[in-house]
Design an enzyme around this catalytic site. Structure first.
Site, mmCIF file in Angstrom:
data_model
loop_
_atom_site.group_PDB
_atom_site.id
_atom_site.type_symbol
_atom_site.label_atom_id
_atom_site.label_comp_id
_atom_site.label_asym_id
_atom_site.label_seq_id
_atom_site.Cartn_x
_atom_site.Cartn_y
_atom_site.Cartn_z
ATOM 1 N N ARG A 102 83.653 8.070 -31.929
ATOM 2 C CA ARG A 102 82.932 9.341 -31.990
ATOM 3 C C ARG A 102 81.825 9.409 -30.964
ATOM 4 O O ARG A 102 81.189 8.420 -30.630
ATOM 5 C CB ARG A 102 82.336 9.522 -33.385
ATOM 6 C CG ARG A 102 81.558 10.810 -33.550
ATOM 7 C CD ARG A 102 81.051 10.964 -34.952
ATOM 8 N NE ARG A 102 79.644 10.621 -35.012
ATOM 9 C CZ ARG A 102 78.859 10.932 -36.031
ATOM 10 N NH1 ARG A 102 79.348 11.545 -37.091
ATOM 11 N NH2 ARG A 102 77.597 10.598 -36.015
ATOM 12 N N CYS A 104 78.369 12.013 -30.602
ATOM 13 C CA CYS A 104 77.603 13.050 -31.281
ATOM 14 C C CYS A 104 76.356 13.318 -30.456
ATOM 15 O O CYS A 104 75.549 12.414 -30.238
ATOM 16 C CB CYS A 104 77.237 12.624 -32.702
ATOM 17 S SG CYS A 104 76.445 13.944 -33.662
#
Length: 125
Positions: A102, A104
């Site tokens: 991920r 972010c």
């Protein structure tokens, strides 16, 4: 071979792009924001409410591609305010239980001034 993925269970593309593309064994979903696909309206006032709708929209696109959250290998998450990081993670963790890779980041502004946007890449093989 590339194939467009389209579903009325997720918001329609609001620009010159598709909801998602299958390329080989991978599905690439366009970023999802908290738009109710039935009304076309942004819904939710809090990061938690908006993140829930974003995750449901992501799930609808994954289903249309023949996948689910467990097949996601990478997410990119965009927040309007990094102070929402912990609350966003609380919702995110309920959906991405396999813990894909991920990114972010906080951004200056998101489409329609929403609080979050999420895009995913899923493995279909």
């Amino acid at each position: 071979m590339m194939k467009k993925v389209e579903t009325d269970k997720a918001p329609a593309a609001i620009g010159p792009y598709s909801q998602g593309i299958i390329a080989g064994d991978f599905f690439f979903a366009s970023g999802q924001i908290p738009i109710n696909p039935a009304t076309g309206n942004v819904e939710g006032n809090t990061i938690e409410e908006q993140a829930e709708l974003v995750m449901k929209n992501v799930g609808s696109l994954l289903a249309a591609a023949g996948a689910d959250y467990s097949k996601v290998v990478k997410t990119s998450c965009f927040l309007a305010d990094m102070n929402d990081f912990v609350a966003f993670n609380g919702v995110y963790a309920n959906y991405f239980t396999e813990k894909p890779a991920r990114s972010c980041v906080a951004v200056k502004t998101l489409p329609k001034n929403v609080l979050c946007e999420v895009e995913v890449i899923a493995y279909l093989g």
